[in-house]
Design a protein around this motif. Sequence first.
Motif, mmCIF file in Angstrom:
data_model
loop_
_atom_site.group_PDB
_atom_site.id
_atom_site.type_symbol
_atom_site.label_atom_id
_atom_site.label_comp_id
_atom_site.label_asym_id
_atom_site.label_seq_id
_atom_site.Cartn_x
_atom_site.Cartn_y
_atom_site.Cartn_z
ATOM 1 N N PRO A 1 6.082 -0.200 -21.651
ATOM 2 C CA PRO A 1 5.519 -0.238 -22.942
ATOM 3 C C PRO A 1 4.567 1.326 -23.193
ATOM 4 C CG PRO A 1 4.541 -1.750 -21.312
ATOM 5 C CD PRO A 1 5.763 -0.275 -20.250
ATOM 6 N N LEU A 2 5.337 1.400 -24.872
ATOM 7 C CA LEU A 2 4.272 2.479 -25.437
ATOM 8 C C LEU A 2 3.693 1.685 -26.064
ATOM 9 C CD1 LEU A 2 5.576 5.442 -26.058
ATOM 10 C CD2 LEU A 2 7.075 4.486 -27.599
ATOM 11 N N THR A 3 1.960 2.760 -26.096
ATOM 12 C CA THR A 3 0.877 2.557 -27.223
ATOM 13 C C THR A 3 1.289 2.752 -28.630
ATOM 14 O OG1 THR A 3 -0.045 1.517 -25.266
ATOM 15 C CG2 THR A 3 -1.451 2.243 -26.865
ATOM 16 N N LEU A 4 1.116 2.377 -29.466
ATOM 17 C CA LEU A 4 0.932 3.197 -30.697
ATOM 18 C C LEU A 4 -0.250 3.271 -31.697
ATOM 19 C CD1 LEU A 4 2.174 4.324 -33.218
ATOM 20 C CD2 LEU A 4 2.045 1.927 -34.452
ATOM 21 N N SER A 5 -1.179 4.981 -32.128
ATOM 22 C CA SER A 5 -1.961 5.428 -32.426
ATOM 23 C C SER A 5 -1.285 5.293 -33.429
ATOM 24 C CB SER A 5 -3.058 6.138 -31.238
ATOM 25 O OG SER A 5 -3.362 6.905 -31.949
ATOM 26 N N VAL A 6 -2.430 4.600 -34.762
ATOM 27 C CA VAL A 6 -1.970 4.568 -35.943
ATOM 28 C C VAL A 6 -2.782 5.564 -36.979
ATOM 29 C CG1 VAL A 6 -2.004 3.929 -38.981
ATOM 30 C CG2 VAL A 6 -0.986 2.354 -36.441
ATOM 31 N N CYS A 7 -2.670 7.284 -37.080
ATOM 32 C CA CYS A 7 -3.180 8.139 -37.572
ATOM 33 C C CYS A 7 -3.727 8.664 -39.075
ATOM 34 C CB CYS A 7 -3.310 9.195 -36.418
ATOM 35 S SG CYS A 7 -4.369 10.654 -36.674
ATOM 36 N N ASN A 8 -4.036 7.406 -39.910
ATOM 37 C CA ASN A 8 -3.527 8.070 -41.057
ATOM 38 C C ASN A 8 -4.617 8.332 -41.590
ATOM 39 O OD1 ASN A 8 -3.875 5.019 -41.103
ATOM 40 N ND2 ASN A 8 -3.792 5.252 -43.707
ATOM 41 N N TRP A 9 -5.874 8.505 -40.468
ATOM 42 C CA TRP A 9 -7.664 8.851 -40.761
ATOM 43 C C TRP A 9 -7.738 7.789 -42.350
ATOM 44 C CZ3 TRP A 9 -4.298 13.373 -44.523
ATOM 45 C CH2 TRP A 9 -3.688 14.089 -43.430
ATOM 46 N N GLY A 10 -7.813 6.774 -41.902
ATOM 47 C CA GLY A 10 -8.687 5.572 -43.015
ATOM 48 C C GLY A 10 -7.770 5.485 -44.295
ATOM 49 N N LYS A 11 -7.116 5.825 -44.862
ATOM 50 C CA LYS A 11 -6.651 6.210 -45.752
ATOM 51 C C LYS A 11 -5.348 5.001 -46.214
ATOM 52 C CE LYS A 11 -6.304 11.013 -47.539
ATOM 53 N NZ LYS A 11 -5.572 11.813 -48.154
ATOM 54 N N GLN A 12 -5.634 4.439 -46.961
ATOM 55 C CA GLN A 12 -5.490 2.822 -47.348
ATOM 56 C C GLN A 12 -5.405 1.746 -46.795
ATOM 57 O OE1 GLN A 12 -0.661 3.266 -47.903
ATOM 58 N NE2 GLN A 12 -0.893 5.630 -48.762
ATOM 59 N N ASN A 13 -7.163 2.349 -45.975
ATOM 60 C CA ASN A 13 -7.605 1.326 -45.592
ATOM 61 C C ASN A 13 -6.690 0.305 -44.645
ATOM 62 O OD1 ASN A 13 -8.870 1.568 -47.885
ATOM 63 N ND2 ASN A 13 -8.900 -0.097 -48.869
ATOM 64 N N PRO A 14 -6.396 1.046 -43.380
ATOM 65 C CA PRO A 14 -5.328 0.254 -42.319
ATOM 66 C C PRO A 14 -6.567 -0.350 -42.107
ATOM 67 C CG PRO A 14 -6.669 2.422 -41.559
ATOM 68 C CD PRO A 14 -6.770 2.524 -43.382
ATOM 69 N N TRP A 15 -7.928 -0.989 -41.951
ATOM 70 C CA TRP A 15 -8.466 -2.031 -41.207
ATOM 71 C C TRP A 15 -7.579 -3.115 -41.939
ATOM 72 C CZ3 TRP A 15 -10.912 2.382 -43.112
ATOM 73 C CH2 TRP A 15 -11.316 2.366 -43.883
ATOM 74 N N ASN A 16 -7.096 -3.435 -42.803
ATOM 75 C CA ASN A 16 -6.591 -4.606 -43.345
ATOM 76 C C ASN A 16 -5.282 -5.085 -43.024
ATOM 77 O OD1 ASN A 16 -8.580 -4.840 -45.106
ATOM 78 N ND2 ASN A 16 -7.843 -3.365 -47.109
ATOM 79 N N TRP A 17 -4.408 -3.925 -42.786
ATOM 80 C CA TRP A 17 -2.688 -3.963 -42.529
ATOM 81 C C TRP A 17 -2.411 -3.480 -40.661
ATOM 82 C CZ3 TRP A 17 -1.240 0.425 -41.372
ATOM 83 C CH2 TRP A 17 -1.636 1.726 -42.432
ATOM 84 N N ALA A 18 -3.529 -2.775 -39.954
ATOM 85 C CA ALA A 18 -2.433 -2.638 -39.164
ATOM 86 C C ALA A 18 -2.523 -3.758 -37.601
ATOM 87 C CB ALA A 18 -3.431 -1.100 -38.556
ATOM 88 N N PRO A 19 -4.024 -4.137 -37.254
ATOM 89 C CA PRO A 19 -4.072 -5.596 -36.470
ATOM 90 C C PRO A 19 -2.604 -5.832 -37.083
ATOM 91 C CG PRO A 19 -6.238 -5.851 -37.935
ATOM 92 C CD PRO A 19 -5.552 -4.267 -38.572
ATOM 93 N N GLY A 20 -2.025 -5.711 -35.476
ATOM 94 C CA GLY A 20 -0.917 -6.022 -34.873
ATOM 95 C C GLY A 20 0.359 -5.823 -35.286
ATOM 96 N N LEU A 21 -0.007 -4.542 -35.427
ATOM 97 C CA LEU A 21 0.880 -3.233 -35.736
ATOM 98 C C LEU A 21 0.700 -2.702 -34.575
ATOM 99 C CD1 LEU A 21 1.245 -2.434 -39.220
ATOM 100 C CD2 LEU A 21 2.588 -3.994 -38.210
ATOM 101 N N ALA A 22 -0.935 -1.867 -33.999
ATOM 102 C CA ALA A 22 -0.745 -1.287 -33.140
ATOM 103 C C ALA A 22 -2.452 -1.548 -32.349
ATOM 104 C CB ALA A 22 -1.034 0.485 -33.658
ATOM 105 N N PRO A 23 -2.404 -1.156 -31.262
ATOM 106 C CA PRO A 23 -3.656 -1.496 -30.948
ATOM 107 C C PRO A 23 -5.124 -0.369 -31.218
ATOM 108 C CG PRO A 23 -2.649 -0.559 -29.143
ATOM 109 C CD PRO A 23 -1.979 -0.958 -30.848
#
Length: 656
Positions: free
Chosen positions: A214-236
């Motif tokens: 298992p590879l844990t993904l950390s999305v690191c785009n600094w809050g740009k383009q509002n990741p709280w809207n689309w990141a749940p389900g893509l990364a923990p």
Amino acid sequence: MFPPPRHLLHRSRTLAVRLLALALTATAALLFVQPPPAKAATTPPQIPVPTAPMGWASWNSFAAKIDYNVIKSQVDAFVAAGLPAAGYRYVNIDEGWWQGTRDSAGNITVDTGEWPGGMSAIADYIHSKGLKAGIYTDAGKDGCGYYYPTGRPAAPGSGSEGHYDQDMLQFSKWGFDFVKVDWCGGDAEGLDAATTYKAISDAVAKASATTGRPLTLSVCNWGKQNPWNWAPGLAPMWRTSTDIIYYGNKPSMTNLLSNFDQTLHPSAQHTGSYNDPDMLMVGMDGFTAAQNRTHMALWAISGAPLLAGNDLTTMTSETASILTDPEVVAVDQDPRGLQGVKVAEDTTGLQVYGKVLSGTGNRAVVLLNRTSATQNITVRWSDLGLTNASATVRDLWARKDLGTYGTSYTANVPAGGTVMLKVSGGTEAASSTYSATSTGRYTGVGATSTGVNVVDIAYTNTSSTARTATLQVDGQTPTTVSFPPTGSAQGTVSVEAGLSKGSANSLTLTGTSLPGLGAITVHPIPGTNGSLITGRQSGRCADIYNNTITNGTQAELWDCNGGQNQSWTYTPRKELVVYGNKCLDAYNLGTTNGTKVVIWDCNGQANQKWNVNSDGTITNVNAGLCLDASGAATSNGTNLVLWSCNGGDNQKWTLT
């Protein structure tokens, strides 16, 4: 009704006599043998969800100046300090390990003088200590080392764009368990973050399936383009802000508080998905022990990933005790997986944050004093979603019970500091339970006020892996909810959802492999209560587009849905506050017709103060002008501005 025949009357009388005798016998027996008490209806148990990652990352202390020996020494110090016993698992190699070279097949190559045996050797060493290994790349063609050289020359080509599948598989084959994907190249190239990270998430899933690691993904785009809207389900986990510390700078309370403020998106954080305000600065030069405790307390109350960033080889025992405090770490790692929210700010800068914990009647509380003087701060049980029945208060840093209190607790909080508490044994405020009106759809869901509520979802998942579903609350941005296995029995997971006042709310769960869904139970958090600001002419609500939190974002009209971006609190200071920390603001102290009405960090200025008038108008204290739907338009997206008060219905509003 006809009378029965005579022979039936005789039988009825005989039967009545027998029944009377049996009744008398039973009554007499009851005098000696009482039946067991009736059992209360059982509540499905809360199912633990994956907790936020904990570990250490190299960037804050070493920037790009890393090699095998630097990481090895940190691994050794990590173990010696007792971090694994406290729950810290990951050792993450950040930017600087790779200078952008590839072989003829496109595979990443590294300097084996700095990394003897290649990257698999350092991953093996990390694993030999019972830990997990993390690595770093960028979403663009050129990574951060190209745009922002930090201790090494600019390195072109150090991003993974065009090689997502290849690189993620390589990382997994090397033995890495975690990958942080930065956004320097993605930002410079103007990539669409949601699309880009979806492709990266798919590549991570493929790599994990191929290697079985298992590879844990950390999305690191600094809050740009509002990741709280689309990141749940893509990364923990996904970053919600810029870096907490910049290369060459010292730790800053200003940055710490800013990153904390930007990470509060409770509707996105649930069932194993976490807002990430960036790595910890605890133990770095420039911070006192009190500031370190404040840092830990705020990350814990928000349920953030805990990735230490100090040099572990020089860590003091005091710093180690702060990072490993079991009761504070337990708040962060609570198996219910929810985020804390602001529940009170009676006086500017004196803030109360509450987090709903697993179990019944349990809350974590942080009292934060942002002022320059020591102050008393009070937490009220009613703001936390508890009744005024007595509850036990515990000081988590002191690990000491402070006593039992009936309705509230007041603490003396130092300037710029915090007090961290656990309130336990409280009585939950009244909740409401709703059965589905059709598969996955719950309608007629009520709320006494507009605000955040905890929603427990009962379900059964007999499979061996988690199932996912898309949750839509009214017309809000949907989110992906995970349902871990329950076995054959029913369990619950929890989300935090913004609901509108009244009984017209709906929650809908959809998906191709839904678990067996039961009822939902809605628990209010009254301290989050606000109001919808509804236009008389349009019937639409004052809204901040797409859950954006950026200062200067203009308010607009949108269909009312009760989301966090539409829930406004009118404070005694005449502020209209959204997200808990952004004020409705007349841009740049404007006083002329057409001045944009925006959100901005609350600062106490007169352009952030509003009079809510009995005639339905809302006037800006500084300008004396009315809140106006521009051009008397009524459609979604109509901008809100200041305009001379004229009695028009586009200047009339209802707060509900």
